[in-house]
Motif scaffolding. Structure first.
Motif, mmCIF file in Angstrom:
data_model
loop_
_atom_site.group_PDB
_atom_site.id
_atom_site.type_symbol
_atom_site.label_atom_id
_atom_site.label_comp_id
_atom_site.label_asym_id
_atom_site.label_seq_id
_atom_site.Cartn_x
_atom_site.Cartn_y
_atom_site.Cartn_z
ATOM 1 N N GLY A 25 -2.129 18.871 19.343
ATOM 2 C CA GLY A 25 -2.023 17.416 19.341
ATOM 3 C C GLY A 25 -0.894 16.907 18.459
ATOM 4 O O GLY A 25 -0.116 16.041 18.861
ATOM 5 N N SER A 26 -0.783 17.440 17.268
ATOM 6 C CA SER A 26 0.271 16.968 16.370
ATOM 7 C C SER A 26 1.656 17.410 16.850
ATOM 8 O O SER A 26 2.632 16.670 16.692
ATOM 9 C CB SER A 26 0.026 17.448 14.945
ATOM 10 O OG SER A 26 0.018 18.851 14.892
ATOM 11 N N PHE A 27 1.749 18.582 17.454
ATOM 12 C CA PHE A 27 3.038 19.013 17.995
ATOM 13 C C PHE A 27 3.424 18.170 19.203
ATOM 14 O O PHE A 27 4.596 17.831 19.394
ATOM 15 C CB PHE A 27 3.012 20.492 18.375
ATOM 16 C CG PHE A 27 3.083 21.422 17.187
ATOM 17 C CD1 PHE A 27 3.809 21.116 16.071
ATOM 18 C CD2 PHE A 27 2.414 22.628 17.216
ATOM 19 C CE1 PHE A 27 3.882 21.969 14.987
ATOM 20 C CE2 PHE A 27 2.474 23.496 16.138
ATOM 21 C CZ PHE A 27 3.203 23.169 15.027
ATOM 22 N N ASP A 28 2.455 17.800 20.048
ATOM 23 C CA ASP A 28 2.748 16.928 21.186
ATOM 24 C C ASP A 28 3.188 15.543 20.713
ATOM 25 O O ASP A 28 4.110 14.946 21.283
ATOM 26 C CB ASP A 28 1.526 16.805 22.096
ATOM 27 C CG ASP A 28 1.285 18.063 22.912
ATOM 28 O OD1 ASP A 28 2.215 18.886 23.032
ATOM 29 O OD2 ASP A 28 0.165 18.221 23.431
ATOM 30 N N ASP A 29 2.534 15.032 19.683
ATOM 31 C CA ASP A 29 2.931 13.737 19.127
ATOM 32 C C ASP A 29 4.354 13.800 18.580
ATOM 33 O O ASP A 29 5.139 12.868 18.776
ATOM 34 C CB ASP A 29 1.976 13.307 18.017
ATOM 35 C CG ASP A 29 0.603 12.943 18.549
ATOM 36 O OD1 ASP A 29 0.481 12.710 19.773
ATOM 37 O OD2 ASP A 29 -0.344 12.910 17.736
ATOM 38 N N ASP A 39 9.100 6.882 21.570
ATOM 39 C CA ASP A 39 8.406 5.714 21.043
ATOM 40 C C ASP A 39 9.349 4.528 20.855
ATOM 41 O O ASP A 39 9.004 3.396 21.165
ATOM 42 C CB ASP A 39 7.715 6.035 19.728
ATOM 43 C CG ASP A 39 6.531 6.962 19.901
ATOM 44 O OD1 ASP A 39 6.051 7.093 21.052
ATOM 45 O OD2 ASP A 39 6.095 7.551 18.899
ATOM 46 N N ASP A 40 10.545 4.766 20.343
ATOM 47 C CA ASP A 40 11.492 3.681 20.103
ATOM 48 C C ASP A 40 11.924 3.022 21.407
ATOM 49 O O ASP A 40 12.098 1.815 21.466
ATOM 50 C CB ASP A 40 12.710 4.187 19.345
ATOM 51 C CG ASP A 40 12.376 4.612 17.928
ATOM 52 O OD1 ASP A 40 11.357 4.123 17.408
ATOM 53 O OD2 ASP A 40 13.110 5.427 17.363
ATOM 54 N N GLU A 41 12.096 3.799 22.476
ATOM 55 C CA GLU A 41 12.501 3.239 23.757
ATOM 56 C C GLU A 41 11.406 2.338 24.322
ATOM 57 O O GLU A 41 11.691 1.289 24.870
ATOM 58 C CB GLU A 41 12.819 4.359 24.745
ATOM 59 C CG GLU A 41 14.056 5.142 24.367
ATOM 60 C CD GLU A 41 14.300 6.306 25.311
ATOM 61 O OE1 GLU A 41 13.583 6.417 26.314
ATOM 62 O OE2 GLU A 41 15.215 7.088 25.026
ATOM 63 N N ASP A 42 10.153 2.734 24.186
ATOM 64 C CA ASP A 42 9.054 1.919 24.690
ATOM 65 C C ASP A 42 8.968 0.601 23.932
ATOM 66 O O ASP A 42 8.730 -0.449 24.520
ATOM 67 C CB ASP A 42 7.728 2.664 24.573
ATOM 68 C CG ASP A 42 7.656 3.877 25.498
ATOM 69 O OD1 ASP A 42 8.436 3.916 26.467
ATOM 70 O OD2 ASP A 42 6.841 4.774 25.223
ATOM 71 N N LYS A 43 9.165 0.625 22.641
ATOM 72 C CA LYS A 43 9.118 -0.591 21.843
ATOM 73 C C LYS A 43 10.298 -1.495 22.167
ATOM 74 O O LYS A 43 10.166 -2.705 22.211
ATOM 75 C CB LYS A 43 9.114 -0.250 20.354
ATOM 76 C CG LYS A 43 7.836 0.385 19.893
ATOM 77 C CD LYS A 43 7.925 0.760 18.423
ATOM 78 C CE LYS A 43 6.690 1.527 17.996
ATOM 79 N NZ LYS A 43 6.813 2.025 16.618
ATOM 80 N N ALA A 44 11.473 -0.917 22.399
ATOM 81 C CA ALA A 44 12.660 -1.717 22.678
ATOM 82 C C ALA A 44 12.554 -2.407 24.033
ATOM 83 O O ALA A 44 13.047 -3.520 24.207
ATOM 84 C CB ALA A 44 13.901 -0.836 22.628
ATOM 85 N N LYS A 45 11.925 -1.794 25.014
ATOM 86 C CA LYS A 45 11.770 -2.411 26.321
ATOM 87 C C LYS A 45 10.809 -3.587 26.276
ATOM 88 O O LYS A 45 10.974 -4.561 26.987
ATOM 89 C CB LYS A 45 11.267 -1.385 27.331
ATOM 90 C CG LYS A 45 12.299 -0.369 27.724
ATOM 91 C CD LYS A 45 11.742 0.614 28.718
ATOM 92 C CE LYS A 45 12.746 1.691 29.040
ATOM 93 N NZ LYS A 45 12.200 2.701 29.940
ATOM 94 N N ASN A 62 6.884 13.886 21.484
ATOM 95 C CA ASN A 62 7.021 12.620 22.209
ATOM 96 C C ASN A 62 7.458 11.466 21.324
ATOM 97 O O ASN A 62 7.637 10.347 21.815
ATOM 98 C CB ASN A 62 5.700 12.275 22.898
ATOM 99 C CG ASN A 62 5.401 13.235 24.013
ATOM 100 O OD1 ASN A 62 6.292 13.686 24.709
ATOM 101 N ND2 ASN A 62 4.135 13.562 24.189
ATOM 102 N N SER A 63 7.654 11.700 20.039
ATOM 103 C CA SER A 63 8.005 10.616 19.131
ATOM 104 C C SER A 63 9.385 10.039 19.421
ATOM 105 O O SER A 63 9.644 8.877 19.105
ATOM 106 C CB SER A 63 7.932 11.092 17.688
ATOM 107 O OG SER A 63 8.944 12.041 17.439
ATOM 108 N N ILE A 64 10.265 10.795 20.034
ATOM 109 C CA ILE A 64 11.594 10.264 20.335
ATOM 110 C C ILE A 64 11.531 9.192 21.411
ATOM 111 O O ILE A 64 12.438 8.373 21.527
ATOM 112 C CB ILE A 64 12.569 11.380 20.746
ATOM 113 C CG1 ILE A 64 12.079 12.102 21.990
ATOM 114 C CG2 ILE A 64 12.787 12.347 19.613
ATOM 115 C CD1 ILE A 64 13.095 13.034 22.586
#
Length: 72
Positions: free
Chosen positions: A39-43, A50-56, A46-48
């Motif tokens: 779970g922590s490795f998947d998070d 996160d910024d794109e989702d927030k910017a959209k 996928n953290s890269i």
């Protein structure tokens, strides 16, 4: 202990060092592939995105038209 004694122990010490490094390597591999860490490795993987989702979702600053000029 003199030099000859250390030279006689050198092969045994190298064997212990090799065994210790093998155990360390196996421990790291087991830790990395354990199900608890998935779970922590998947998070982290996928953290890269996160910024794109927030910017959209939210725009900051002024809105621009197609030509790039700022709208009022």
């Amino acid at each position: 202990m003199d030099i000859s004694t250390l030279e006689a122990l050198k092969p045994m010490l190298i064997s212990f060092q090799t065994l210790a490094l093998l155990v360390l390597f196996a421990g790291i591999v087991l830790w990395a592939y354990s199900k608890r860490r998935k779970g922590s490795f998947d998070d982290a993987a996928n953290s890269i995105f996160d910024d794109e989702d927030k910017a959209k979702g939210t725009r900051q600053g002024t809105e621009q038209d197609r030509a790039g000029a700022n709208k009022k």
